[in-house]
Motif scaffolding. Structure first.
Motif, PDB file in Angstrom:
ATOM      1  N   UNK A 122       0.799  -1.223   0.000  1.00 17.61           N
ATOM      2  CA  UNK A 122       0.000   0.000   0.000  1.00 17.61           C
ATOM      3  C   UNK A 122       0.835   1.278   0.000  1.00 17.61           C
ATOM      4  N   UNK A 123       1.994   1.248   0.657  1.00 18.51           N
ATOM      5  CA  UNK A 123       2.870   2.429   0.656  1.00 18.51           C
ATOM      6  C   UNK A 123       3.339   2.737  -0.757  1.00 18.51           C
ATOM      7  N   UNK A 124       3.705   1.688  -1.496  1.00 16.67           N
ATOM      8  CA  UNK A 124       4.154   1.875  -2.877  1.00 16.67           C
ATOM      9  C   UNK A 124       3.010   2.352  -3.759  1.00 16.67           C
ATOM     10  N   UNK A 125       1.834   1.743  -3.619  1.00 13.17           N
ATOM     11  CA  UNK A 125       0.697   2.128  -4.454  1.00 13.17           C
ATOM     12  C   UNK A 125       0.290   3.571  -4.164  1.00 13.17           C
ATOM     13  N   UNK A 126       0.301   3.950  -2.884  1.00 14.57           N
ATOM     14  CA  UNK A 126      -0.082   5.317  -2.508  1.00 14.57           C
ATOM     15  C   UNK A 126       0.916   6.336  -3.038  1.00 14.57           C
ATOM     16  N   UNK A 127       2.188   5.977  -3.034  1.00  7.46           N
ATOM     17  CA  UNK A 127       3.233   6.909  -3.474  1.00  7.46           C
ATOM     18  C   UNK A 127       3.289   7.028  -4.991  1.00  7.46           C
ATOM     19  N   UNK A 128       3.128   5.905  -5.689  1.00 10.03           N
ATOM     20  CA  UNK A 128       3.368   5.879  -7.132  1.00 10.03           C
ATOM     21  C   UNK A 128       2.119   6.130  -7.972  1.00 10.03           C
ATOM     22  N   UNK A 129       0.933   5.861  -7.441  1.00  8.78           N
ATOM     23  CA  UNK A 129      -0.280   5.947  -8.245  1.00  8.78           C
ATOM     24  C   UNK A 129      -1.092   7.203  -7.914  1.00  8.78           C
ATOM     25  N   UNK A 130      -1.786   7.698  -8.908  1.00 14.61           N
ATOM     26  CA  UNK A 130      -2.632   8.879  -8.735  1.00 14.61           C
ATOM     27  C   UNK A 130      -3.942   8.476  -8.061  1.00 14.61           C
ATOM     28  N   UNK A 131      -4.612   9.433  -7.393  1.00 15.91           N
ATOM     29  CA  UNK A 131      -5.876   9.119  -6.724  1.00 15.91           C
ATOM     30  C   UNK A 131      -6.922   8.504  -7.660  1.00 15.91           C
ATOM     31  N   UNK A 132      -6.904   8.893  -8.933  1.00 19.40           N
ATOM     32  CA  UNK A 132      -7.877   8.337  -9.870  1.00 19.40           C
ATOM     33  C   UNK A 132      -7.630   6.881 -10.202  1.00 19.40           C
ATOM     34  N   UNK A 133      -6.371   6.437 -10.030  1.00 21.84           N
ATOM     35  CA  UNK A 133      -6.024   5.049 -10.330  1.00 21.84           C
ATOM     36  C   UNK A 133      -6.057   4.156  -9.091  1.00 21.84           C
ATOM     37  N   UNK A 134      -5.926   4.778  -7.922  1.00 19.80           N
ATOM     38  CA  UNK A 134      -5.906   4.038  -6.660  1.00 19.80           C
ATOM     39  C   UNK A 134      -6.540   4.929  -5.601  1.00 19.80           C
ATOM     40  N   UNK A 263       5.897 -19.216 -11.132  1.00 24.22           N
ATOM     41  CA  UNK A 263       7.012 -18.269 -11.039  1.00 24.22           C
ATOM     42  C   UNK A 263       6.678 -16.921 -11.663  1.00 24.22           C
ATOM     43  N   UNK A 264       5.958 -16.930 -12.776  1.00 21.17           N
ATOM     44  CA  UNK A 264       5.626 -15.669 -13.447  1.00 21.17           C
ATOM     45  C   UNK A 264       4.722 -14.809 -12.568  1.00 21.17           C
ATOM     46  N   UNK A 265       3.721 -15.425 -11.962  1.00 19.79           N
ATOM     47  CA  UNK A 265       2.805 -14.682 -11.103  1.00 19.79           C
ATOM     48  C   UNK A 265       3.532 -14.139  -9.872  1.00 19.79           C
ATOM     49  N   UNK A 266       4.408 -14.945  -9.297  1.00 26.41           N
ATOM     50  CA  UNK A 266       5.179 -14.490  -8.133  1.00 26.41           C
ATOM     51  C   UNK A 266       6.067 -13.304  -8.500  1.00 26.41           C
ATOM     52  N   UNK A 267       6.694 -13.382  -9.658  1.00 25.92           N
ATOM     53  CA  UNK A 267       7.550 -12.275 -10.113  1.00 25.92           C
ATOM     54  C   UNK A 267       6.736 -11.003 -10.330  1.00 25.92           C
ATOM     55  N   UNK A 268       5.530 -11.163 -10.857  1.00 28.92           N
ATOM     56  CA  UNK A 268       4.656  -9.999 -11.066  1.00 28.92           C
ATOM     57  C   UNK A 268       4.250  -9.370  -9.738  1.00 28.92           C
ATOM     58  N   UNK A 269       3.991 -10.193  -8.729  1.00 22.74           N
ATOM     59  CA  UNK A 269       3.625  -9.655  -7.425  1.00 22.74           C
ATOM     60  C   UNK A 269       4.793  -8.911  -6.783  1.00 22.74           C
ATOM     61  N   UNK A 270       5.996  -9.387  -7.036  1.00 30.90           N
ATOM     62  CA  UNK A 270       7.165  -8.696  -6.479  1.00 30.90           C
ATOM     63  C   UNK A 270       7.292  -7.290  -7.057  1.00 30.90           C
ATOM     64  N   UNK A 271       6.961  -7.154  -8.332  1.00 30.86           N
ATOM     65  CA  UNK A 271       6.990  -5.834  -8.961  1.00 30.86           C
ATOM     66  C   UNK A 271       5.928  -4.908  -8.366  1.00 30.86           C
ATOM     67  N   UNK A 272       4.873  -5.506  -7.820  1.00 32.33           N
ATOM     68  CA  UNK A 272       3.772  -4.726  -7.257  1.00 32.33           C
ATOM     69  C   UNK A 272       4.036  -4.256  -5.829  1.00 32.33           C
ATOM     70  N   UNK A 273       5.162  -4.661  -5.237  1.00 33.00           N
ATOM     71  CA  UNK A 273       5.472  -4.227  -3.883  1.00 33.00           C
ATOM     72  C   UNK A 273       5.434  -5.327  -2.838  1.00 33.00           C
ATOM     73  N   UNK A 274       5.343  -6.575  -3.249  1.00 26.68           N
ATOM     74  CA  UNK A 274       5.388  -7.699  -2.324  1.00 26.68           C
ATOM     75  C   UNK A 274       6.796  -8.285  -2.300  1.00 26.68           C
ATOM     76  N   UNK A 275       7.111  -9.026  -1.259  1.00 28.08           N
ATOM     77  CA  UNK A 275       8.431  -9.630  -1.119  1.00 28.08           C
ATOM     78  C   UNK A 275       8.292 -11.145  -0.945  1.00 28.08           C
ATOM     79  N   UNK A 276       9.246 -11.918  -1.474  1.00 29.13           N
ATOM     80  CA  UNK A 276       9.170 -13.379  -1.341  1.00 29.13           C
ATOM     81  C   UNK A 276       9.165 -13.826   0.114  1.00 29.13           C
ATOM     82  N   UNK A 277       8.357 -14.836   0.398  1.00 30.74           N
ATOM     83  CA  UNK A 277       8.279 -15.385   1.745  1.00 30.74           C
ATOM     84  C   UNK A 277       7.767 -16.819   1.636  1.00 30.74           C
ATOM     85  N   UNK A 278       8.197 -17.672   2.529  1.00 30.27           N
ATOM     86  CA  UNK A 278       7.778 -19.076   2.509  1.00 30.27           C
ATOM     87  C   UNK A 278       6.718 -19.336   3.565  1.00 30.27           C
TER      88      UNK A 278
END
Length: 367
Positions: A122-134, A263-278
């Protein structure tokens, strides 16, 4: 004559005391209504600070959620740790006006508090996205002191009945074949619901496209539990920690399948501001294998305008008192100063004062 002199001396002392008590010393005063802190333990401890450091008491507000919630206990642990790095006489006032990690950046943006606990995504989305997009976008005056405060992960489950009936064991298969799966999650605005959206998008489809063949109910935890137990729904997605009561009860009373993203979906989530965890085997009843997941860990947000020496002192105190924080809240034992400055744990940019501290200790960080 002696009486006149004594009267003058007494008056001078009163004026001197008034002058000493009048300065606030910080960037903001407590907003009131919360639980004000006591003096920091250690009394005269001063942050090293560099460039002069802090010399006067500061008065800050740390926005928390309701008393009795897990979020409040985390905030209280941070309060106690941070006070140890501030000049004697400083206060950190705990208020209970935090909307939670998703909406937390807005309070910093609107200068309604000095510190707040949020999450990296949420910190990344709030910082990077405009109010109209998020909904909570446009928070460009927000910075972070550090992250990785916890061990939460994305949890995706299908009912065993759904798997037996369809043969589908992954979300990517369901989406590829546009199967009319019935999904149930937490309500709009929760990190669980937002994470479900990100999971669907990470699988290469928009939420609108997903809803052309699937159904999605957003509700409270009791309805999620009973809906899955009665097989009224096929799947759920959430962002939680081990031991979360609703998921624990579901898995103890109903056979569930634990979904592994590709793996592709996990990589996409990492770009969205998530971090790998087991999500380790045995986290839930019936979970026999490790699940490689993605988590959005908690972080501490402050205004970009916060004094650099103050941000440095708060970061230093948080990092150097992590053992005390872990004693108060077990999940804070995962906090690691050597990685706390990485973007995947912060989302928003680091405050320059935090950058200075992490550089000083030789930790990894993303400025």
């Amino acid at each position: 004559m002696k009486k006149v002199f004594a009267l003058i001396l007494t008056l001078a002392m009163v004026l001197s005391l008034a002058a000493c008590g009048g300065g606030k010393g910080g960037d903001s005063a407590p907003s009131g209504g919360g639980q004000q802190s006591s003096q920091p333990s250690g009394g005269d401890a001063q942050p090293s600070g560099g460039d002069g450091g802090l010399s006067s008491p500061v008065n800050l507000t740390l926005a928390a959620q309701e008393v009795g919630t897990g979020a409040y206990t985390v905030a209280a642990a941070l309060q106690a740790a941070m006070l140890k790095g501030l000049p004697s006489g400083s206060t950190i006032d705990l208020t209970t006006n935090s909307p939670g990690g998703v909406g937390a950046p807005v309070l910093i943006q609107n200068e309604e508090c000095d510190l707040i606990v949020s999450n990296a995504g949420p910190s990344q989305w709030s910082y990077e996205q405009a109010p109209g997009d998020y909904d909570f976008g446009g928070c460009t005056d927000v910075t972070s002191l550090g992250g990785g405060l916890g061990h939460t992960f994305t949890n995706i489950m299908f009912t065993k009945k759904f798997v037996d009936a369809t043969g589908y064991t992954t979300l990517e298969e369901v989406i590829e074949n546009k199967y009319p799966i019935k999904l149930i999650t937490k309500k709009n605005g929760s990190l669980g619901e937002l994470t479900a959206e990100r999971v669907i998008e990470a699988c290469g489809i928009t939420v609108d496209e997903f809803l052309t063949f699937a159904s999605w109910e957003k509700t409270g935890t009791d309805a999620i539990k009973s809906g899955l137990q009665d097989d009224l729904y096929d799947a759920t997605i959430d962002h939680i920690d081990a031991g979360q009561s609703t998921t624990t009860e579901i898995c103890l009373t109903h056979d569930m399948h634990f979904v592994q993203l590709g793996e592709a979906a996990l990589a996409n989530m990492e770009k969205m501001g998530y971090a790998p965890i087991t999500m380790e085997a045995g986290t839930w009843n019936g979970q026999e294998n490790d699940i490689q997941s993605m988590g959005s860990q908690q972080n501490v947000l402050v205004p970009a305008s916060m004094d650099e020496d103050l941000a440095y002192a708060l970061t230093k105190a948080m990092c150097e008192n992590r053992a005390d924080m872990a004693s108060a809240v077990a999940s804070l034992g995962y906090f690691d100063p050597q990685t706390a400055g990485l973007k995947q744990f912060n989302g928003a940019p680091l405050h320059p004062g935090a950058v200075r501290y992490y550089a000083e200790i030789g930790a990894s960080y993303d400025a």
